[in-house]
Write an enzyme that holds these catalytic residues in place. Structure first.
Site, PDB file in Angstrom:
ATOM      1  N   ASP A  24      -3.810   4.488 -13.592  1.00 50.41           N
ATOM      2  CA  ASP A  24      -3.965   3.314 -12.623  1.00 50.41           C
ATOM      3  C   ASP A  24      -5.106   2.588 -12.966  1.00 50.41           C
ATOM      4  OD1 ASP A  24      -1.364   4.697 -11.880  1.00 50.41           O
ATOM      5  OD2 ASP A  24      -2.202   4.675  -9.788  1.00 50.41           O
TER       6      ASP A  24
ATOM      7  N   GLY B  13       3.176   3.018  -4.715  1.00 50.65           N
ATOM      8  CA  GLY B  13       3.492   3.366  -6.243  1.00 50.65           C
ATOM      9  C   GLY B  13       3.180   2.391  -7.118  1.00 50.65           C
ATOM     10  N   LEU B  14       2.568   1.317  -6.460  1.00 49.42           N
ATOM     11  CA  LEU B  14       2.377   0.026  -7.392  1.00 49.42           C
ATOM     12  C   LEU B  14       0.999  -0.145  -7.865  1.00 49.42           C
ATOM     13  CD1 LEU B  14       4.410  -2.625  -5.712  1.00 49.42           C
ATOM     14  CD2 LEU B  14       5.218  -0.980  -7.562  1.00 49.42           C
ATOM     15  N   GLY B  15       0.156   0.850  -7.342  1.00 49.00           N
ATOM     16  CA  GLY B  15      -1.264   0.934  -8.048  1.00 49.00           C
ATOM     17  C   GLY B  15      -2.363   0.311  -7.184  1.00 49.00           C
ATOM     18  N   SER B  16      -2.008   0.080  -5.851  1.00 48.43           N
ATOM     19  CA  SER B  16      -3.034  -0.586  -5.001  1.00 48.43           C
ATOM     20  C   SER B  16      -4.364   0.228  -4.995  1.00 48.43           C
ATOM     21  CB  SER B  16      -2.471  -0.821  -3.578  1.00 48.43           C
ATOM     22  OG  SER B  16      -3.356  -0.914  -2.407  1.00 48.43           O
ATOM     23  N   SER B  17      -4.234   1.406  -4.783  1.00 52.73           N
ATOM     24  CA  SER B  17      -5.358   2.291  -4.602  1.00 52.73           C
ATOM     25  C   SER B  17      -6.246   2.527  -5.961  1.00 52.73           C
ATOM     26  CB  SER B  17      -5.088   3.812  -4.290  1.00 52.73           C
ATOM     27  OG  SER B  17      -4.248   4.415  -4.986  1.00 52.73           O
TER      28      SER B  17
ATOM     29  N   ALA C 208      -6.064  -0.893  -8.053  1.00 49.46           N
ATOM     30  CA  ALA C 208      -6.418  -2.029  -8.306  1.00 49.46           C
ATOM     31  C   ALA C 208      -7.492  -2.624  -7.350  1.00 49.46           C
ATOM     32  CB  ALA C 208      -5.356  -3.177  -7.925  1.00 49.46           C
TER      33      ALA C 208
ATOM     34  N   VAL D  23       0.738  -1.253   0.060  1.00 55.09           N
ATOM     35  CA  VAL D  23      -0.063  -0.044  -0.060  1.00 55.09           C
ATOM     36  C   VAL D  23       0.853   1.456  -0.116  1.00 55.09           C
ATOM     37  CG1 VAL D  23      -1.658   1.249   1.231  1.00 55.09           C
ATOM     38  CG2 VAL D  23      -1.643  -1.265   1.406  1.00 55.09           C
TER      39      VAL D  23
END
Ligand code: PMV
Length: 323
Positions: free
Chosen positions: A154, A107-111, A113, A104
């Site tokens: 994203d 910067g890996l786009g959890s928000s 996905a 979370v």
């Protein structure tokens, strides 16, 4: 019979072009093999209940109550779900359980996905199929709350998967990545940060010094186009050099962090083709690309500096109904 739906959506790494993409420049993004999952169970409670295993948080909202829902971390997801219910003019009550492999605020786009997976499960429950455009639109309701000026990159990649050249308001262009594409390493600084705050920082800097910052933003966009040509030419040295240059330009607009700079330096000095921050910066994750034979050496050098580091694969999977 109680219906249950399991859906998933992938994480992403931005290969180049973050921040500039907010201002209409192109960016290059790939879905990766980490996923967020949503298990939706239809209920008869008259409520939408959302439970996040990773955050250890839950919320409950009574449908048709006139009360404003409490604005906690799960509120953006509720907004996406209400968007779908409004679209179909339905009041379906459900329990939504979220679990995720995606770090979370990194910067890996959890928000993106998570709302994509949740919107897909509810959409599928109501309509029996997936309409990716509609799911992306619903997930963007969440993204708008999380940070006011999303480029939409994203939610697009979490919905469609694969590798895309993306420019705001334009049809994304699918990029076929050659089979010999270098390995992508993700390195986590462990420093949490807020995408909204970083996007705002760039906006303010751009407002204060438009004549200085606008050309940098444009250079990042131009660099993305060069990077796409480098992929087409399978010239990965050039690609790596461009990624490192992208990091320096991002640093110039104030979104790097000393830990990110250390990662880039360590990776490049130990054989990576190139490295940069990924996503909003200010902490979170960096990426490095390197040839298979250098992976171990680069990972060991980064681990010796205390960083968590793992290799990811490009994923063709977008949002999926798992069962
Ligand atoms: O850090 P993330 O995964 O939220 O990525 C943000 C990417 C930005 O370009 C900084 C913002 C955006 O909306 O495109």
């Amino acid at each position: 019979m109680t219906r249950e739906i399991l859906s998933s959506a992938p994480a992403k790494v931005i290969l180049c072009g973050e921040h500039a993409v907010v201002y209409g420049e192109p960016a290059l993004v790939t879905a990766i093999n980490l996923k967020a999952y949503c298990r939706l169970t239809e209920t008869k409670t008259g409520k939408i209940e959302i439970v996040s295993k990773n955050l250890g948080k839950s919320m409950s909202y009574t449908l048709d109550s006139r009360e404003e829902p409490s604005k906690n971390e799960l509120y953006p997801i509720l907004r996406s779900l209400l968007h779908i219910l409004d679209k179909f003019d339905k009041r379906v009550s459900a329990r939504i359980e979220i679990s995720s492999e995606i770090p979370v605020s990194a910067g890996l786009g959890s928000s993106a996905a998570v709302p994509v997976a949740c919107s897909a499960a509810l959409y599928y429950l109501i309509n029996g199929k997936l309409d990716r455009e509609a799911i992306m639109e619903a997930a963007r309701e969440a993204e708008k709350i999380i940070h006011g000026r999303p480029s939409g990159i994203d939610t697009m990649i979490a919905t469609f998967g694969g590798v895309y050249a993306y420019r705001k308001f334009e049809e994304p262009i699918k990029i076929d990545v050659p089979k010999d594409f270098p390995k992508i390493l993700v390195i986590d600084t462990g420093v949490k940060r807020s995408t909204g705050a970083l996007v705002e920082r760039v906006r303010k800097l751009k407002e204060r010094y438009p004549k200085v910052i606008d050309p940098v933003i444009h250079a990042i966009g131009r660099l993305t186009i060069e990077a796409i040509y480098a992929i087409f030419d399978r010239d990965y040295e050039r690609l790596g050099e461009l990624l490192t240059l992208n990091h320096r330009l991002l640093s110039a607009i104030g979104v790097s962090h000393e830990q990110l700079d250390l990662i880039v330096k360590t990776a490049v000095e130990n054989g990576a083709l190139g490295a940069k921050l990924t996503g909003a910066g200010g902490g979170g994750c960096a990426i490095a690309i390197c040839y298979e034979e250098h992976v171990e050496h680069v990972i060991n050098a980064l681990k010796a500096q205390g960083f968590k580091c793992f290799s990811v694969n490009v994923s063709e999977d977008g949002v999926t109904i798992e069962e």
